[in-house]
Motif scaffolding. Structure first.
Motif, short mmCIF file in Angstrom:
data_model
loop_
_atom_site.label_atom_id
_atom_site.label_comp_id
_atom_site.label_asym_id
_atom_site.label_seq_id
_atom_site.Cartn_x
_atom_site.Cartn_y
_atom_site.Cartn_z
N GLY A 123 6.02 31.77 14.91
CA GLY A 123 6.34 30.93 13.76
C GLY A 123 7.46 29.95 14.06
N GLU A 124 8.47 30.39 14.80
CA GLU A 124 9.58 29.50 15.16
C GLU A 124 9.11 28.39 16.09
OE1 GLU A 124 13.46 32.48 14.92
OE2 GLU A 124 12.10 32.64 16.63
N LYS A 125 8.25 28.74 17.05
CA LYS A 125 7.70 27.71 17.96
C LYS A 125 6.90 26.68 17.16
CE LYS A 125 7.39 30.58 22.13
NZ LYS A 125 6.47 31.33 23.02
N SER A 126 6.16 27.16 16.16
CA SER A 126 5.37 26.25 15.33
C SER A 126 6.28 25.26 14.61
CB SER A 126 4.55 27.04 14.33
OG SER A 126 3.78 26.19 13.51
N ARG A 127 7.42 25.74 14.10
CA ARG A 127 8.35 24.85 13.40
C ARG A 127 8.98 23.84 14.35
NH1 ARG A 127 10.25 29.72 11.00
NH2 ARG A 127 12.36 29.40 11.77
N VAL A 128 9.25 24.27 15.59
CA VAL A 128 9.79 23.33 16.59
C VAL A 128 8.76 22.25 16.89
CG1 VAL A 128 10.56 23.05 18.98
CG2 VAL A 128 11.35 25.02 17.66
N ALA A 129 7.50 22.66 17.09
CA ALA A 129 6.44 21.70 17.41
C ALA A 129 6.24 20.72 16.26
CB ALA A 129 5.14 22.44 17.71
N LEU A 130 6.37 21.19 15.02
CA LEU A 130 6.20 20.31 13.87
C LEU A 130 7.36 19.32 13.77
CD1 LEU A 130 4.56 19.52 11.42
CD2 LEU A 130 5.71 21.32 10.13
N ALA A 131 8.58 19.83 13.96
CA ALA A 131 9.75 18.94 13.95
C ALA A 131 9.61 17.89 15.05
CB ALA A 131 11.03 19.75 14.14
N LYS A 132 9.12 18.31 16.19
CA LYS A 132 8.90 17.40 17.33
C LYS A 132 7.89 16.31 16.94
CE LYS A 132 7.48 17.79 22.20
NZ LYS A 132 7.08 18.76 23.24
N SER A 133 6.82 16.70 16.23
CA SER A 133 5.81 15.73 15.82
C SER A 133 6.39 14.68 14.88
CB SER A 133 4.64 16.44 15.12
OG SER A 133 4.00 17.33 16.00
N LEU A 134 7.34 15.09 14.05
CA LEU A 134 7.92 14.17 13.07
C LEU A 134 8.89 13.17 13.69
CD1 LEU A 134 8.49 16.52 9.99
CD2 LEU A 134 6.58 14.99 10.45
#
Length: 635
Positions: free
Chosen positions: A443-454
């Motif tokens: 879940g934490e990796k997913s949030r990092v990847a999403l922040a990265k996309s933004l």
């Protein structure tokens, strides 16, 4: 029902709960909310006895039947068909069926009165427990959660984690408990399944406690919100929308009390400072100091709603046409997804791609992104730069980087302050930003990847389930970010609040074509509820010939079409009457002692009964569709 008194639960030296109190009453329908890490899932585990409180008590009646759905159930494995796994919910009925089968086998050689009496008693109890309908009930619940008849015969271990969780949910619902404890029940569910679950829970007679980040789901189900925050449990009457209003009002009152108290404290401190040096006033000053020390301080209101304070930066502006799809055809073995489909994404479009699982939403995103093979043509427009966010993008994270380093390398145009602010919105605060990617949870990796996309330099975003693993606050941050984004995006999500907040167009796949509704998700729902949906390609009860659209619809055409539809309606009514009659006959046969005692005959009749019930339900649905079509033509 359940009473939580002075509950304290320590993790190391940190108090996840500190003398918290909560009473769950019969009929309560509670949404348990709070930021990630505030102990919601832990609290459910304390209630069911998986964790022991550090101090305090959790009390309930001994015979209270609890149905508990949690993410740990993903580890459950079985080679049995999911129909059998879900039917494990009927423990007593299954035990009785086993005993009845054994007695029937004994009767092949032993016709004693003792055996006959035992068999009669077992069959009577089995019938009283509605044992002959448990397979039908299981069929119904599994179908509601998105499983086809063929799926129900597949082994559990052939399904992915999200689908296994649905089987576990079906099993829990079939147990008919006194209270349901549901930890993120809508995770990995598509919109039709979520709506089915809403309808089911609305009619559930017991108490419900739901941990969920789906605001719309909570609004439909709960009549109380309990917020887990700073080690306490605070209760609010009403659904989630009411909670927001009530909390804002309480915060306003608290803020006013805090300001008034601070003004009073400053006034007292000035008086103490002024008079403490004077001998004649020293006693008064000491008295005021003691009074200040004893004063119960009102805390200032924390801002629970952080805002996005960074700006999107992309160097190129796309042309008018971002993506064109022409004659796109895609299929898998036994599944047709698209057939000569066409669509266009224009600059500034904010598209929500919706529909049931298995309809090809993620496949369509991959086709647009250029990572999926297909027949046809997808043309990307002038100056379009694309970023594709999906769960598999987690694999592209650099494990040896810290979270901050990962974003710095990807978005050098953003300052460290901007990046840390964005990471804070996604729950990475303070020294968390220096954690290595390799030590993070999924879940934490997913949030990092999403922040990265933004932080991307792209003017076109493709987002596949971006709200997974986000709490309500983080979803709000994502909404704010996408509302500020001046580029184009298309997103798949089952979070209806998210979709309604960001989308200005709705795409859905129907009859293997990409169809578009030009409006918000809420507007689409109203429109969709009124239209006549084309019949499914699954087995129709009464075959109806598809009418071709003509340029001009004359009165004669209408009369002819009405005549045809009324004939089909009459056929359906006759079929419904026959099915209802057949069902009653089979119910009578199953109650016949002679058939009742013959397992082979009983099994055959029961299977035919289930088939007739399913056919009746389909016929009734088709009747409603035709009746609405007739009314529209007659209007």
């Amino acid at each position: 029902m359940i009473s939580i008194n002075d509950l304290t639960f320590l993790i190391g030296s940190r108090a996840l709960y500190d003398e918290a109190n909560w009473h769950i009453k019969p009929g309560d329908r509670v949404g348990l909310i709070g930021a990630n890490g505030t102990g919601k899932s832990t609290l459910l585990k304390i209630i069911v006895g998986e964790y022991a409180p550090t101090s305090g008590t959790v009390s309930m009646s001994k015979d209270l039947k609890i149905g508990y759905l949690n993410q740990d159930l993903l580890s459950y494995d079985s080679h049995l068909p999911i129909l059998n796994v879900a039917m494990e919910a009927f423990e007593r009925q299954n035990q009785l069926q086993k005993e009845i089968d054994e007695l029937l086998k004994q009767m092949e050689t032993d016709y004693s009165d003792d055996i006959l009496q035992k068999l009669s008693n077992k069959q009577e109890e089995f019938s009283a427990l509605d044992g002959y309908n448990i397979e039908y009930k299981t069929n119904e619940v599994l179908a509601g959660l998105g499983f086809s008849t063929e799926d129900q015969l597949r082994p559990l271990n052939t399904f992915s984690g999200g689908w296994r969780m649905r089987v576990m949910l079906a099993k829990i619902l079939l147990q008919d408990p006194d209270i349901l404890l549901l930890d993120e029940p809508t995770n990995h569910m598509d919109l039709p399944s979520i709506k089915w679950l809403e309808t089911y829970l609305q009619s559930f007679e017991g108490a419900i406690v739901i941990v969920s980040h789906d605001r719309y789901f909570l609004d439909k189900i709960v009549n109380r919100i309990v917020e887990s925050r700073k080690g306490k449990l605070t209760s609010y009457a009403g659904n989630y929308s009411f909670y927001l209003e009530e909390k804002a009002l309480r915060s306003e009152i608290q803020r006013g009390e805090f300001k008034n108290q601070q003004a009073k404290i400053k006034q007292e401190e000035r008086l103490i400072e002024r008079f403490k040096a004077k001998a004649s006033k020293a006693k008064m000053a000491q008295s005021r100091i003691k009074a200040l020390d004893k004063l119960e301080r009102v805390e200032d209101v924390d801002d629970d709603n952080p805002t996005v304070n960074f700006s999107f930066k992309f160097t190129k502006t796309s042309g008018r046409h971002v993506v064109r799809l022409e004659n796109v055809t895609k299929s898998y073995p036994n599944v047709d997804i698209l057939d000569n489909a066409e669509a266009t994404i224009e600059k500034g479009d904010k598209i929500a791609l919706i529909g049931a699982n298995g309809k090809g939403k993620s496949t369509l995103l991959r086709i647009i992104a250029g990572t999926e093979t297909f027949k046809g043509k997808v043309e990307t427009g002038h100056n379009v730069t694309t970023t594709f966010f999906a769960q598999h993008q987690l694999e592209s994270l650099h494990l040896d980087n810290s979270i901050l380093e990962e974003l710095q390398a990807f978005a050098p145009k953003h300052s460290d302050t901007e990046l840390r602010s964005l990471l804070g919105c996604f729950l990475f605060t303070g020294d968390d930003v220096f954690k290595k990617i390799r030590v993070l949870s999924g879940g934490e990796k997913s949030r990092v990847a999403l922040a990265k996309s933004l932080t991307t330099d792209s003017n076109f975003l493709i987002l596949d389930e971006p709200t997974n693993h986000l709490d309500i606050q983080s979803v709000n941050i994502l909404i704010q970010a996408l509302q500020q984004y001046e580029g184009t995006f298309i997103s798949v999500s089952h979070d209806r609040y998210f979709l309604d907040s960001v989308a200005n167009k709705i795409w859905f796949i129907e009859e293997e074509k990409i169809k578009e509704y030009p409006g918000t998700y809420a507007e689409f729902e109203v429109w969709n509820s009124k239209r006549v949906i084309p019949p499914s390609k699954s087995i129709p009860v009464v075959p109806t010939k598809k009418e071709e659209k003509k340029p001009v619809n004359t009165n004669a055409d209408n009369k002819q079409q009405l005549k045809k539809l009324n004939q089909d309606l009459s056929k359906l009514e006759s079929l419904i009457e026959e099915l209802e009659k057949a069902i009653k006959e089979k119910e009578a046969e199953m109650a016949d002692p002679e058939i009742f005692n013959n397992q082979d005959k009983l099994s055959l009749i029961n299977n035919a009964y289930i088939s007739d019930k399913s056919a009746l339900e389909k016929a009734q649905q088709d009747w409603e569709t035709l009746a609405e079509e007739i009314m529209n033509l007659e209007a």
